[in-house]
Design a protein around this motif. Structure first.
Motif, short mmCIF file in Angstrom:
data_model
loop_
_atom_site.label_atom_id
_atom_site.label_comp_id
_atom_site.label_asym_id
_atom_site.label_seq_id
_atom_site.Cartn_x
_atom_site.Cartn_y
_atom_site.Cartn_z
N GLN A 41 0.92 -1.14 0.03
CA GLN A 41 -0.02 -0.07 -0.19
C GLN A 41 0.86 1.32 -0.02
O GLN A 41 2.17 1.17 0.53
CB GLN A 41 -0.74 -0.08 1.08
N PHE A 43 0.91 5.44 0.93
CA PHE A 43 0.09 6.40 1.67
C PHE A 43 1.15 7.45 2.11
O PHE A 43 2.39 7.23 1.97
CB PHE A 43 -0.55 5.92 2.68
N TYR A 111 -1.75 4.67 14.83
CA TYR A 111 -3.23 4.11 14.26
C TYR A 111 -4.36 4.01 15.47
O TYR A 111 -5.24 3.60 14.90
CB TYR A 111 -3.05 2.80 13.46
N ALA A 129 -6.61 7.65 5.82
CA ALA A 129 -6.96 7.09 6.85
C ALA A 129 -5.61 6.08 7.43
O ALA A 129 -4.76 5.91 6.72
CB ALA A 129 -7.98 5.96 6.61
N VAL A 130 -5.68 5.57 8.56
CA VAL A 130 -4.64 4.82 9.44
C VAL A 130 -4.70 3.23 8.62
O VAL A 130 -3.96 2.70 9.32
CB VAL A 130 -4.92 4.95 10.68
N THR A 131 -5.81 2.97 7.97
CA THR A 131 -6.08 1.62 7.52
C THR A 131 -4.67 0.70 7.20
O THR A 131 -4.34 -0.28 7.63
CB THR A 131 -6.87 1.56 6.35
N PRO A 132 -3.72 1.53 6.50
CA PRO A 132 -2.51 0.66 6.10
C PRO A 132 -1.70 0.04 7.26
O PRO A 132 -1.14 -1.00 7.28
CB PRO A 132 -1.78 1.57 5.34
N LEU A 134 -3.13 -0.84 10.04
CA LEU A 134 -3.72 -1.81 10.97
C LEU A 134 -3.43 -3.20 10.79
O LEU A 134 -3.63 -4.00 11.50
CB LEU A 134 -5.23 -1.81 10.83
N GLN A 135 -2.64 -3.60 9.71
CA GLN A 135 -2.36 -4.89 9.59
C GLN A 135 -1.32 -5.23 10.45
O GLN A 135 -0.25 -4.49 10.45
CB GLN A 135 -1.77 -5.08 7.79
#
Length: 151
Positions: A41, A43, A111, A129-132, A134-135
């Protein structure tokens, strides 16, 4: 805290050059933006105009290992410590903050919620968003300037 002559000169040079960066179209791009490539990803984050954030720009491009730390952040160690000139306590902590933890010399990408602690310096914020982040797990990451900005 006393800063080295090299750090002072690097910071002064970046401060002089950064405001004048322009794209080929003649419009001024955001010179304080950095790009992460992490877990397939991409960002970006926009840095604050501070000596510590400007010092980070002098290290780019970087390949860093991003690691899970605690339950609210990922961390990455830098090849050298950054200047802490002009830093101090801050409020309004929020997920998406990009910080530098001076005692350990690492980046901290939050995050989830957190609280300021001594030695933490906010560098800027993630642009989306902080989505990247969260993995779970550790991953290599590229840290660079976006293609539309020039050093």
């Amino acid at each position: 805290m006393k800063t080295s002559r090299r750090t002072f000169l690097e910071t002064a040079l970046i401060a002089a050059v950064v405001p004048s960066i322009a794209s080929a179209s003649g419009t001024v791009e955001n010179p304080m933006q950095i790009k992460f490539s992490f877990n397939n990803q991409i960002f970006t984050a926009t840095l604050n105009n501070t000596p510590t954030a400007l010092d980070l720009l002098t290290l780019l491009p970087l390949n860093i290992q991003i690691e899970d730390y605690s339950t609210n952040e990922k961390i990455a160690y830098l090849p050298r410590k950054l200047t802490v000139e002009g830093s101090g306590p801050f409020g309004d902590e929020a997920p998406g903050d990009l910080c530098y933890y001076a005692p350990w010399g690492n980046l901290a990408l939050f995050y989830a919620g957190y609280r300021y602690s001594s030695g933490l310096i906010r560098l800027g914020r993630l642009d989306g968003a902080v989505t990247p982040l969260l993995q779970r797990g550790n991953s290599r990451s590229g840290l660079n300037r976006p293609a539309n900005t020039r050093p």
